[in-house]
Structure formats: C-alpha cells, structure tokens
Design an enzyme around this catalytic site. Structure first.
Site, PDB file in Angstrom:
ATOM      1  N   SER A  12       0.711  -1.236   0.045  1.00 35.05           N
ATOM      2  CA  SER A  12      -0.224   0.148   0.029  1.00 35.05           C
ATOM      3  C   SER A  12       0.842   1.143  -0.014  1.00 35.05           C
ATOM      4  O   SER A  12       0.549   2.194   0.557  1.00 35.05           O
ATOM      5  CB  SER A  12      -0.917  -0.063   0.988  1.00 35.05           C
ATOM      6  OG  SER A  12      -0.072  -0.194   2.345  1.00 35.05           O
ATOM      7  N   THR A  42       7.396   5.032   0.679  1.00 33.58           N
ATOM      8  CA  THR A  42       6.773   6.130   0.390  1.00 33.58           C
ATOM      9  C   THR A  42       6.497   7.377   1.253  1.00 33.58           C
ATOM     10  O   THR A  42       6.897   8.411   0.867  1.00 33.58           O
ATOM     11  CB  THR A  42       5.402   5.572  -0.319  1.00 33.58           C
ATOM     12  OG1 THR A  42       5.480   4.657  -1.248  1.00 33.58           O
ATOM     13  CG2 THR A  42       4.543   6.880  -0.873  1.00 33.58           C
ATOM     14  N   TYR A  44       8.310   8.038   3.728  1.00 37.46           N
ATOM     15  CA  TYR A  44       9.585   8.558   4.203  1.00 37.46           C
ATOM     16  C   TYR A  44      10.252   9.575   2.969  1.00 37.46           C
ATOM     17  O   TYR A  44      11.306  10.171   3.433  1.00 37.46           O
ATOM     18  CB  TYR A  44      10.560   7.609   4.712  1.00 37.46           C
ATOM     19  CG  TYR A  44       9.820   6.909   5.977  1.00 37.46           C
ATOM     20  CD1 TYR A  44      10.054   7.352   7.246  1.00 37.46           C
ATOM     21  CD2 TYR A  44       9.236   5.827   6.027  1.00 37.46           C
ATOM     22  CE1 TYR A  44       9.476   6.853   8.148  1.00 37.46           C
ATOM     23  CE2 TYR A  44       8.708   5.158   7.197  1.00 37.46           C
ATOM     24  CZ  TYR A  44       8.856   6.040   8.342  1.00 37.46           C
ATOM     25  OH  TYR A  44       8.460   5.185   9.370  1.00 37.46           O
ATOM     26  N   GLY A  47      12.898  14.304  -0.954  1.00 38.06           N
ATOM     27  CA  GLY A  47      13.065  15.221  -1.931  1.00 38.06           C
ATOM     28  C   GLY A  47      11.977  15.565  -2.840  1.00 38.06           C
ATOM     29  O   GLY A  47      11.505  16.701  -3.257  1.00 38.06           O
ATOM     30  N   GLU A 114      18.662  18.211  -7.482  1.00 36.82           N
ATOM     31  CA  GLU A 114      19.017  17.080  -6.686  1.00 36.82           C
ATOM     32  C   GLU A 114      20.194  16.518  -7.503  1.00 36.82           C
ATOM     33  O   GLU A 114      20.369  17.013  -8.909  1.00 36.82           O
ATOM     34  CB  GLU A 114      17.947  15.847  -6.423  1.00 36.82           C
ATOM     35  CG  GLU A 114      17.103  16.364  -5.368  1.00 36.82           C
ATOM     36  CD  GLU A 114      15.986  15.290  -5.093  1.00 36.82           C
ATOM     37  OE1 GLU A 114      15.927  14.095  -5.483  1.00 36.82           O
ATOM     38  OE2 GLU A 114      15.180  15.560  -3.988  1.00 36.82           O
ATOM     39  N   GLU A 374       9.341  -0.057  -6.227  1.00 31.77           N
ATOM     40  CA  GLU A 374      10.648  -0.496  -6.024  1.00 31.77           C
ATOM     41  C   GLU A 374      11.130  -2.057  -5.985  1.00 31.77           C
ATOM     42  O   GLU A 374      12.063  -2.346  -6.132  1.00 31.77           O
ATOM     43  CB  GLU A 374      11.104  -0.043  -4.392  1.00 31.77           C
ATOM     44  CG  GLU A 374      12.668  -0.156  -4.302  1.00 31.77           C
ATOM     45  CD  GLU A 374      12.960   0.541  -3.067  1.00 31.77           C
ATOM     46  OE1 GLU A 374      12.320   1.606  -2.424  1.00 31.77           O
ATOM     47  OE2 GLU A 374      14.190   0.370  -2.340  1.00 31.77           O
ATOM     48  N   ARG A 385      20.354   4.555  -9.868  1.00 29.22           N
ATOM     49  CA  ARG A 385      19.102   5.453 -10.016  1.00 29.22           C
ATOM     50  C   ARG A 385      19.306   6.927  -9.786  1.00 29.22           C
ATOM     51  O   ARG A 385      19.820   7.227  -8.981  1.00 29.22           O
ATOM     52  CB  ARG A 385      17.662   4.833  -9.146  1.00 29.22           C
ATOM     53  CG  ARG A 385      16.640   5.945  -8.808  1.00 29.22           C
ATOM     54  CD  ARG A 385      15.672   5.440  -7.819  1.00 29.22           C
ATOM     55  NE  ARG A 385      16.071   5.594  -6.691  1.00 29.22           N
ATOM     56  CZ  ARG A 385      15.908   6.639  -5.677  1.00 29.22           C
ATOM     57  NH1 ARG A 385      15.064   7.479  -6.431  1.00 29.22           N
ATOM     58  NH2 ARG A 385      15.996   6.524  -4.709  1.00 29.22           N
ATOM     59  N   LEU A 391       9.811   7.487  -7.307  1.00 29.32           N
ATOM     60  CA  LEU A 391       8.441   7.874  -7.234  1.00 29.32           C
ATOM     61  C   LEU A 391       7.797   7.987  -8.426  1.00 29.32           C
ATOM     62  O   LEU A 391       6.653   7.470  -8.859  1.00 29.32           O
ATOM     63  CB  LEU A 391       8.094   9.014  -6.352  1.00 29.32           C
ATOM     64  CG  LEU A 391       8.695   8.881  -4.825  1.00 29.32           C
ATOM     65  CD1 LEU A 391       8.636  10.264  -4.217  1.00 29.32           C
ATOM     66  CD2 LEU A 391       7.766   7.888  -4.022  1.00 29.32           C
TER      67      LEU A 391
HETATM   68  P1  FAD Z   1       6.650   0.968  -0.316  1.00 36.77           P
HETATM   69  O1  FAD Z   1       6.068   2.670  -0.102  1.00 36.77           O
HETATM   70  O2  FAD Z   1       7.907   0.698   0.408  1.00 36.77           O
HETATM   71  O3  FAD Z   1       5.553   0.198   0.328  1.00 36.77           O
HETATM   72  C1  FAD Z   1       5.449  -1.181   0.324  1.00 36.77           C
HETATM   73  C2  FAD Z   1       4.466  -1.865   0.691  1.00 36.77           C
HETATM   74  O4  FAD Z   1       4.348  -3.093   0.716  1.00 36.77           O
HETATM   75  C3  FAD Z   1       3.925  -1.367   2.321  1.00 36.77           C
HETATM   76  O5  FAD Z   1       2.641  -1.263   2.373  1.00 36.77           O
HETATM   77  C4  FAD Z   1       4.252  -2.755   2.792  1.00 36.77           C
HETATM   78  O6  FAD Z   1       3.468  -2.996   3.809  1.00 36.77           O
HETATM   79  C5  FAD Z   1       3.907  -3.719   1.904  1.00 36.77           C
HETATM   80  N1  FAD Z   1       4.483  -5.111   1.860  1.00 36.77           N
HETATM   81  C6  FAD Z   1       5.836  -5.567   1.900  1.00 36.77           C
HETATM   82  N2  FAD Z   1       6.006  -6.752   1.998  1.00 36.77           N
HETATM   83  C7  FAD Z   1       4.551  -7.334   2.184  1.00 36.77           C
HETATM   84  C8  FAD Z   1       4.062  -8.389   2.587  1.00 36.77           C
HETATM   85  N3  FAD Z   1       4.859  -9.631   2.634  1.00 36.77           N
HETATM   86  N4  FAD Z   1       2.692  -8.638   2.503  1.00 36.77           N
HETATM   87  C9  FAD Z   1       1.852  -7.555   2.573  1.00 36.77           C
HETATM   88  N5  FAD Z   1       2.386  -6.308   2.334  1.00 36.77           N
HETATM   89  C10 FAD Z   1       3.532  -6.184   2.048  1.00 36.77           C
HETATM   90  N6  FAD Z   1      12.126   8.350  -4.098  1.00 36.77           N
HETATM   91  C11 FAD Z   1      11.889   9.306  -4.886  1.00 36.77           C
HETATM   92  O7  FAD Z   1      11.719   9.275  -6.138  1.00 36.77           O
HETATM   93  N7  FAD Z   1      11.909  10.463  -4.394  1.00 36.77           N
HETATM   94  C12 FAD Z   1      12.419  10.845  -2.989  1.00 36.77           C
HETATM   95  O8  FAD Z   1      12.377  12.055  -2.689  1.00 36.77           O
HETATM   96  C13 FAD Z   1      12.655   9.742  -2.144  1.00 36.77           C
HETATM   97  N8  FAD Z   1      13.047   9.746  -1.004  1.00 36.77           N
HETATM   98  C14 FAD Z   1      13.353   8.680  -0.041  1.00 36.77           C
HETATM   99  C15 FAD Z   1      13.650   8.827   1.485  1.00 36.77           C
HETATM  100  C16 FAD Z   1      13.751   7.689   1.886  1.00 36.77           C
HETATM  101  C17 FAD Z   1      14.072   7.827   3.491  1.00 36.77           C
HETATM  102  C18 FAD Z   1      13.232   6.222   1.381  1.00 36.77           C
HETATM  103  C19 FAD Z   1      13.546   5.159   2.429  1.00 36.77           C
HETATM  104  C20 FAD Z   1      13.437   6.265   0.113  1.00 36.77           C
HETATM  105  C21 FAD Z   1      13.166   7.571  -0.609  1.00 36.77           C
HETATM  106  N9  FAD Z   1      12.869   7.150  -2.074  1.00 36.77           N
HETATM  107  C22 FAD Z   1      12.765   8.374  -2.668  1.00 36.77           C
HETATM  108  C23 FAD Z   1      12.557   5.889  -2.639  1.00 36.77           C
HETATM  109  C24 FAD Z   1      10.877   5.863  -2.533  1.00 36.77           C
HETATM  110  O9  FAD Z   1      10.344   6.349  -1.723  1.00 36.77           O
HETATM  111  C25 FAD Z   1      10.602   4.407  -2.824  1.00 36.77           C
HETATM  112  O10 FAD Z   1      11.365   3.632  -3.675  1.00 36.77           O
HETATM  113  C26 FAD Z   1       9.056   4.106  -2.960  1.00 36.77           C
HETATM  114  O11 FAD Z   1       8.424   5.063  -2.183  1.00 36.77           O
HETATM  115  C27 FAD Z   1       8.588   2.864  -2.917  1.00 36.77           C
HETATM  116  O12 FAD Z   1       7.196   2.941  -3.180  1.00 36.77           O
HETATM  117  P2  FAD Z   1       6.317   1.430  -3.184  1.00 36.77           P
HETATM  118  O13 FAD Z   1       4.931   1.531  -3.296  1.00 36.77           O
HETATM  119  O14 FAD Z   1       7.333   0.512  -4.250  1.00 36.77           O
HETATM  120  O15 FAD Z   1       6.791   0.603  -1.810  1.00 36.77           O
HETATM  121  C1  SIN Z   2      16.371  12.495  -1.314  1.00 32.39           C
HETATM  122  O1  SIN Z   2      15.302  13.305  -0.924  1.00 32.39           O
HETATM  123  O2  SIN Z   2      17.394  12.732  -1.134  1.00 32.39           O
HETATM  124  C2  SIN Z   2      15.927  11.188  -1.642  1.00 32.39           C
HETATM  125  C3  SIN Z   2      15.504  10.956  -3.237  1.00 32.39           C
HETATM  126  C4  SIN Z   2      15.510   9.882  -3.616  1.00 32.39           C
HETATM  127  O3  SIN Z   2      15.922   8.851  -3.167  1.00 32.39           O
HETATM  128  O4  SIN Z   2      15.279   9.681  -4.848  1.00 32.39           O
END
Ligand code: FAD
Ligand code: SIN
Length: 528
Positions: A12, A42, A44, A47, A114, A374, A385, A391
């Site tokens: 989610s 997401t 967290y 940027g 960035e 991701e 990346r 995102l």
């Molecule tokens: P996530 O948002 O990680 O969500 C994963 C979901 O899967 C969660 O709901 C979790 O509960 C669920 N899940 C996992 N395993 C299971 C399971 N076995 N069963 C059921 N549910 C499960 N990227 C950018 O482009 N810009 C930014 O500024 C940026 N800043 C970042 C800052 C931080 C601190 C971090 C950690 C990352 C940042 N990134 C940024 C990277 C980006 O945030 C993530 O790559 C992106 O949000 C991933 O989204 P997602 O939907 O793939 O997964």
């Molecule tokens: C950050 O804000 O520096 C993170 C950006 C990202 O991971 O893409």
C-alpha cells in the site's frame, strides 16, 4: 479463510495504491499491507518526484540525466517512455488530492534540484513529499467503494502450479499466478487469496543491511516470493546507498538528509571541515549518488572515522528553516542547529535498483503477476537510479500495469483447485533470539562484505557465511509455525543470496557495483 477478487494488490505504498485506484472501476480490488497501511518507504520520501513540467526544461535533458546516472546500462526506450509520461501521471496525483508546493505567485510548481539533475525539476511538498503523496492516495482509496484495504496481512508466497502439485522449475514455461497465501498477523491464520490478476508492490529490501534509511517493512518480500516461485529477477547487485543519512547510530531507520539540501547549496565536508568532492568529480556535492557515496566511504576510511559532515550554513536561514522544516526540527531535537552547526552524515542503504523483471506493461515472467514500484526492475535505473526517479517510475508503471490488467481480467477466471495452506505438524517457534540474532548477523555481513565497495574475497566470505545462516534458518522454518519474523528473515536471506550472486557475476565496475578487484580492468568504465 478463502477470498476471491478480480485484482489483488500486495503493498500500500505509491505503487500499490496508484494501481488500485486505476483498476477499481473495473472490478473488486483487495489491497494487502503487512503493517499499517501508511507504513512503507513512500511516506519517508523527502526530496520529491522528478518531472519535466515547463519549457525551461526538456524531456531530452531529463532523459540524458537518467542515462548518465544509470552509467550507460539503462533501457533507453523505458527511460524515454517513463520521462515523457511523467507530466500526465503528476496531473493524476494532483487530481487524487496530492499537494505539491507552488511558487509565491501560486501559478507554477516550485521545483527543487538534486544530484545528477541538470535542471530544477523536482516537485515536492516541503521536505516531506512522500507523506503527502501517501496521505492523498490513501484518502482516495478509502473513498473508493470497490477497494478493500486490509492491514496486518503478510503475503507469504505466490500461488502457482507448484501448489497444485506440479513440479515447477525456472525452466518451466508458462508459470501462472493464482493469488497469494497471506498470514493474518492478528489471528495467526494463513488465508488463501485467489485473484484473476495479482500486483506485487512490496517495496525495497534496505533491511538486508545494518544501516538503512528504509522502514522495517522493507525486507524484500516480493523479490523473495518471486525467487521461490521461480520467476525472473534482475540487477540486484545495484543497491543504492544514499550519501547523507543523519549520523545517529542508535536510530533505525536512519533519518535521511535530503539531497535537495545539496541542491539548495549545502556542501559535503570531511571530518576536519574541509571540502573534498573536487578530488572525485567535477559536479562536486551534486554528482550522482554512486560517486558521492563512494567518495564519502573513501574519506571515512582514510580518516578512520564513522561520519563526515554536510554544511548547510551557507543557505539563507529562512530558506533553510522553511524549505526543510522536518530536517530542521529533527536535528534540533538532537541538539544540532543546522543554521549554525554542520550536520553529521554517513551513507546508508537506501534503494534497490533491481528486482522482479517486468516488461513495459509491468508484467513479470510469471503470467498474470505484475510488479510495480521498488520491488520491480523495469530497466529505468540501469546501474544507478537518478534521484527522485523512483516515485515517478512507480506511478508510470502502476498506470501501465493497470491498463494491461484491466484487459486481462476480462478473460481470466479464478483457479478453484488451489488447496489451503497446510500447517500440519508444525511446532511453536523456539526462542525469538534465534531469529533476531541471525538477522543481525546477516545485516552485518552484508554491510561489511557486500556494501559500497566490494571485492572477490569479501563476496566469497559473505557467500560462505550466508550458506550457514540459510541452512540453520531453513531447518527452523521446517519445524516451526510460520511467523512474520521468520518469514521476513527467510526473505532477507533470499535477497542477500541474490545480491551476492549477481554481484559475483558482474565482472565490470558499473554504476553502484564497485569491486576493488575490477579497478583497472579493461572493461572498467571511464571516470566521469
Ligand atoms: P513502499 O512505499 O515501500 O510500500 C511497500 C508496501 O508493501 C507497504 O505497504 C508494505 O506494508 C507492503 N508489503 C511489503 N511486504 C509485504 C508482504 N509480504 N505482505 C503484505 N504487504 C507487504 N524516491 C523518490 O523518487 N523521491 C524521493 O524523494 C525519495 N526519498 C526517499 C526517502 C527515503 C527515506 C526512502 C527510504 C526512500 C526514498 N525514495 C525516494 C524511494 C521511494 O520512496 C521508494 O522507492 C518508493 O516509495 C517505493 O514505493 P513502493 O510503493 O514501491 O513501496
Ligand atoms: C532525497 O530526498 O535525497 C531522496 C531522493 C531519492 O531517493 O530519490
């Protein structure tokens, strides 16, 4: 319990929720989240999200920046498609209710810059963009009558022909996905979720390492499930380490200091307060992440210290406090006034560029199983990346996967022959320490041997030690009741194995994969 839906979404975060919203008008959707719905990388993200919004920038420039950051091994067609789709997907986020900061006049988005970006093109919401995106999407999902969002449901395994009693190997053609088995973490019962189409959006695997910016839910579950189901995975050697996590050793996950702060003028300094990036790259503190993280790692090793500094004191005080309120408040809490003090930083595992190999429609090698965000590997990132492209990739591929899945459900039926999970003959878990200590051991060995800088010997050592951990944990798994902790540990071990295996196979220093044994080889890429 057995559940049947048209679209099953595991995760989610931005990827899962965007997909759910798109397919919801076409059938019944169930979204599973292993913890609270909002918990994932997401929320967290600081940027922001990269997109070309105005004529002062161009698709070509964003494409070039992405290709350069990816160190020459991105899939060019994927890069072009993703970047050209960005403005349309941003508009949809705004329609769902996500607020991005605007200029003072309110007529344009306020854009940040960035590392690796040649232009200001990062849409953001102060320094907590991800929290705003997650809020907006969750609200839209809660308001949709066709979507059921279920928290504390831990997906354990993808259901395939293997569960119908057929032998499935990685050479089996036409492996199909019928849904997932998921542990209800409140009742400890393993339920069967059957679906016409399944999307994995399980996020990253930062917890393979001791120090990571990713939340505790990032344990590579989707990748491990596909590995066990014999699906195709790719590029897992490219683990991205963010150069600037706040140095506060006891804190997990490590708090991020956004790269946008360097975009606003903050400068990296060594332990004595001297600039050093000129020794490594002419783009200085704004070089792509792989280069900056390696430079910091090298400086820390030379000086024998465990952190360096980010100096933001040159940024206008109001801009610093108002533009980065979350970071300002967090540092102040720790006694660091960023308008007066340098910020102690060190690199942390941050993002997995590789994952479940998908095509342009987000479909994996396993039929009717899609992946986005991701946990997937689209080819966009290549060896490294570009900041804020993650995102973006998640919304673009959630859209593509949704378009394909909407068509697919029209011709698919639910597979009713799937048996329920067999938990017979299992005993209750032995001491928790067997799991917690093994996890710690694993994270340390990955940090020390498979980190920013690698070598053949370190990878061999990691592999040997991992073997023992794997055997002990499989033994525990075979005689225990399945818990979330044990499942996560197995998944972390599987991901570690894949990272090491792919790192050993990559006989070239490219992007985030850097081995001292490959320096000076003919195949070494030219220094940028
Ligand atoms: P996530 O948002 O990680 O969500 C994963 C979901 O899967 C969660 O709901 C979790 O509960 C669920 N899940 C996992 N395993 C299971 C399971 N076995 N069963 C059921 N549910 C499960 N990227 C950018 O482009 N810009 C930014 O500024 C940026 N800043 C970042 C800052 C931080 C601190 C971090 C950690 C990352 C940042 N990134 C940024 C990277 C980006 O945030 C993530 O790559 C992106 O949000 C991933 O989204 P997602 O939907 O793939 O997964
Ligand atoms: C950050 O804000 O520096 C993170 C950006 C990202 O991971 O893409």
């Amino acid at each position: 319990m057995r559940y049947e839906v048209d679209f099953l979404v595991v995760g989610s975060g931005i990827a899962g929720l965007s997909f759910a919203l798109k397919v919801a008008p076409y059938g019944k959707v169930c979204v599973l989240s292993k913890g609270e719905a909002a918990e994932g990388s997401t929320r967290y993200a600081q940027g922001g999200i990269a997109a070309v919004m105005y004529d002062s920038d161009s698709f070509d420039k964003h494409i070039q920046d992405t290709l350069i950051a990816g160190d020459g091994i991105c899939d060019r067609e994927v890069v072009e498609m993703t970047i050209r789709e960005a403005p349309a997907r941003i508009k949809e986020l705004v329609q769902y209710g996500v607020n991005f900061d605007k200029s003072v006049a309110g007529d344009r988005f306020d854009l940040h810059r960035e590392g690796g970006h040649s232009e200001f093109r990062i849409l953001h919401h102060k320094d907590n963009t991800g929290a705003e995106i997650e809020r907006g999407l969750l609200e839209a999902v809660h308001n949709h009558p066709n979507i059921e969002l279920k928290e504390n449901q831990f997906a354990i395994d993808i259901i395939t022909q293997h569960h119908l009693g057929q032998r499935v190997t990685k050479h089996t053609p036409d492996i199909e996905c019928y849904g997932v088995y998921a542990l209800d973490c409140r009742t400890n019962v393993i339920d069967t979720y059957l679906a016409k189409v399944t999307l994995l959006a399980t996020g990253g695997m930062g917890n393979v390492y001791t120090t990571t910016t990713t939340p505790i839910v990032s344990t590579g579950d989707g990748v491990a499930m596909v590995h066990r189901a014999r699906g195709v995975l790719s590029d897992l050697e490219f683990m991205q380490f963010h150069p600037t996590s706040l140095y506060n050793p006891a804190e997990k996950p490590a708090f991020l200091i956004t790269e946008a702060m360097r975009g606003a003028g903050a400068i990296l300094k060594d332990f004595k307060g001297n600039e050093f990036m000129h020794k490594y790259d002419k783009r200085l503190s704004l070089a792509p992440r792989d280069i900056v993280a390696r430079a910091i790692d090298n400086e820390m090793k030379i000086a024998g210290v465990d952190h360096l500094y980010l100096d933001a004191r040159g940024i206008d005080k109001n801009e610093l406090i108002n533009g980065f309120p979350t970071i300002y408040a967090k540092c102040l809490e720790l006694g660091i006034n960023i308008t007066k003090d340098m910020i102690p930083i060190r690199p942390a595992a941050h993002y997995q560029c590789g994952g479940i190999k998908v095509d342009r429609n987000g479909e994996s090698s396993i039929h009717h199983l899609y992946a986005a965000g991701e946990c997937s590997c689209t080819g966009l990132h290549g060896g490294n990346r570009l900041a804020s492209n993650s995102l973006l990739e998640a919304v673009v591929y959630a859209h593509n996967a949704a378009q394909s899945a909407i068509e697919r459900v029209k011709t698919r039926t639910i597979c009713n022959q799937v048996p329920d999970w067999n938990a017979d003959g299992m005993v209750l878990n032995e001491e928790m320490v067997l799991i917690t200590q093994t996890k710690r051991e694993l994270q340390e060995l990955m940090w020390n041997y498979v980190g920013i800088v690698r070598s053949d010997l370190r990878l061999q050592r990691a592999f040997d030690r991992l073997n023992l951990i794997f055997r002990e944990t499989e033994d525990l798994y075979n005689r225990s009741v399945l818990t979330e902790e044990l499942s996560e540990l197995r998944n972390l071990i599987a991901c570690s194995y894949l990272i090491i295996k792919m790192a050993r196979n990559r006989r070239q220093n490219v992007g985030l994969h850097y081995s001292i044994d490959l320096v000076g080889e003919n195949n070494e890429r030219p220094t940028k």
